[in-house]
Design an enzyme around this catalytic site. Structure first.
Site, PDB file in Angstrom:
ATOM      1  N   HIS A 106       6.310  -0.762   1.370  1.00 47.15           N
ATOM      2  CA  HIS A 106       6.211   0.572   0.332  1.00 47.15           C
ATOM      3  C   HIS A 106       7.204   0.066  -0.526  1.00 47.15           C
ATOM      4  O   HIS A 106       8.442  -0.321  -0.305  1.00 47.15           O
ATOM      5  CB  HIS A 106       6.175   1.828   1.017  1.00 47.15           C
ATOM      6  N   TYR A 112       0.831  -1.136   0.095  1.00 49.65           N
ATOM      7  CA  TYR A 112       0.021   0.027   0.093  1.00 49.65           C
ATOM      8  C   TYR A 112       0.944   1.170   0.031  1.00 49.65           C
ATOM      9  O   TYR A 112       2.040   1.173   0.182  1.00 49.65           O
ATOM     10  CB  TYR A 112      -1.102  -0.197   1.256  1.00 49.65           C
TER      11      TYR A 112
END
Length: 341
Positions: free
Chosen positions: A318, A268
Site C-alpha cells: 500500500h 491495491y
C-alpha cells in the site's frame, strides 16, 4: 361578537394567503411538494427538526442530513472520482464481471481453481444474499464512523462520539475491551480477510475483503464445514458470525477504489482505505477516526506495546502517504469528518 367574527375572518384570509405564497414559492424554486397541515391557533408550530429536514430535502439534498456525501456540485474533485452506481458488495446476481476488473483482481493473489460464478453460487448457499438496494433515501440520515486501528486513538476520548453513529465500522484485529473510552464498544460492520479473521458478536456484519477466489471459499467454509485451514498461511478454521449478515466486497468495487481513488498507487488499496470508500457509498455522513501515525510519528495499533513496528508503511503493498493525502482531501472538500487526537 362582531370583533370575534372579524378576527376569525382575518385568520382565515391569512391562512389562505400563506398557502398561496408557499405554493408559489415551491413552484418557483422547483422544490419537492410539501403537505400543508392546518392546526388550531393554540397548537405548537413545526418543530425545528421538521423545518430543517424540509429545508434540506427541499434544496435537493440526497438525504435529510445537513450535508450528504452523495450530493454533487460541491466538489469537482470528488465528483470526478465518486461513482454512485458502483455496487460495494457482491449479490447473488453478480455472476458476470467486467473482464478487466476480474483479471486485475485475480492477479492480486493467485490461488485455487474454479470460476467466479461457481464460487459465488456455492458461497451463497451458505451465507444469505444481501439486499441489492443500497441507495440512500431522502428521509434518512445515516451517520457512519469508520474506526481505524492507529495508536493516535489512545487518549482521544472519542469512544462516546464513535458509538453515537448509526453505523460503526471496524477492521481486522480491532480490540475494544479495555479501550472503550478512546475507541467505543459498538460495532455494526467488521472488515476482515481470512488472515485477519476474528470472531464477531451477534448482529455484527462480517464484511469480507477478498483478494482471491480462495477467500470466497474460505468464508463459506468457516461458517459451515471448516474444511479450509490454509490460504497462503494458516487461517481460522471456523469463525463465529451471523450467516445472514455477511457482506463480501465486490472485486469490481475493489478495482474502482484502486483506479479512481488511490489512483493505482501501491498494488491495491489498504483495508482501511477500502473501508472509507465503502462507507462513502452506504452512508450519508462519514466520520473517520484512528488513521495515520500517532503524535510521535509512529505507525502502530492502539493495543500494541511496540510503537515502532511501522509494518503498514514497510510492506510496499500500500502507499500509506498517498492514501493519507486522499483522506485529507476528502476532509478538505467537506466529504468526511476527520478526527485526530
Amino acid at each position: 361578537m362582531l370583533f370575534k367574527r372579524k378576527v376569525c375572518l382575518g385568520a382565515v384570509f391569512c391562512g389562505i394567503l400563506f398557502v398561496m405564497i408557499a405554493s408559489h414559492t415551491i413552484h418557483k424554486n422547483n422544490l419537492l411538494p410539501v403537505t400543508v397541515v392546518t392546526t388550531h391557533a393554540t397548537s405548537s408550530s413545526f418543530t425545528q427538526s421538521q423545518i430543517q429536514r424540509a429545508t434540506v430535502v427541499g434544496r435537493g439534498h440526497s438525504c435529510s442530513c445537513s450535508s450528504c456525501v452523495a450530493d454533487r456540485g460541491i466538489s469537482d474533485w470528488f465528483d470526478r472520482r465518486y461513482d454512485q452506481k458502483q455496487q460495494p458488495y457482491l449479490t447473488a446476481g453478480d455472476n458476470n464481471m467486467d473482464p478487466l476488473s476480474l483479471g486485475w483482481w485475480l492477479s492480486l493473489q493467485r490461488s485455487t481453481d474454479g470460476t467466479l460464478k461457481d464460487v459465488i453460487q456455492k458461497m451463497f448457499k451458505v451465507i444469505s444474499p444481501p439486499p441489492t438496494d443500497v441507495t440512500s433515501h431522502q428521509s434518512q440520515c445515516r451517520s457512519c464512523a469508520v474506526v481505524g486501528n492507529s495508536g493516535n486513538l489512545l487518549g482521544s476520548q472519542h469512544g462516546k462520539l464513535i458509538d453515537s453513529h448509526s453505523v460503526v465500522i471496524r477492521m481486522n484485529k480491532a480490540i475494544t475491551v479495555g479501550f472503550e473510552a478512546d475507541v467505543g464498544n459498538r460495532t455494526t460492520h467488521h472488515f476482515m480477510y481470512p488472515e485477519s479473521a476474528v470472531d464477531l458478536a451477534p448482529g455484527v456484519h462480517l464484511v469480507l475483503v477478498p483478494f482471491k477466489l480462495r477467500d470466497l471459499q474460505w468464508v463459506a467454509s468457516a461458517l459451515s464445514t471448516g474444511e479450509i485451514t490454509m490460504t497462503y498461511m494458516r487461517v481460522k478454521q471456523r469463525i463465529t458470525a451471523d450467516k445472514d449478515k455477511v457482506l463480501v466486497v465486490n472485486p469490481a468495487f475493489f478495482k474502482y477504489a484502486h483506479d479512481r481513488w488511490t489512483e493505482r498507487h501501491g498494488r491495491y488499496p489498504s483495508t482501511g482505505m477500502l473501508a472509507i470508500i465503502f462507507a462513502l457509498h452506504i452512508c450519508d455522513e462519514v466520520s473517520v477516526f484512528g488513521y495515520g501515525a500517532d503524535q510521535q510519528g509512529n505507525w502502530h495499533h492502539y493495543w500494541e506495546d511496540n510503537k515502532y513496528s511501522g509494518a503498514f508503511r514497510k510492506t510496499g503493498v500500500h502507499n500509506a502517504d498517498f492514501e493519507k493525502e486522499i483522506i485529507n482531501k476528502l476532509y478538505a472538500e467537506g466529504k468526511i469528518k476527520l478526527y485526530t487526537r
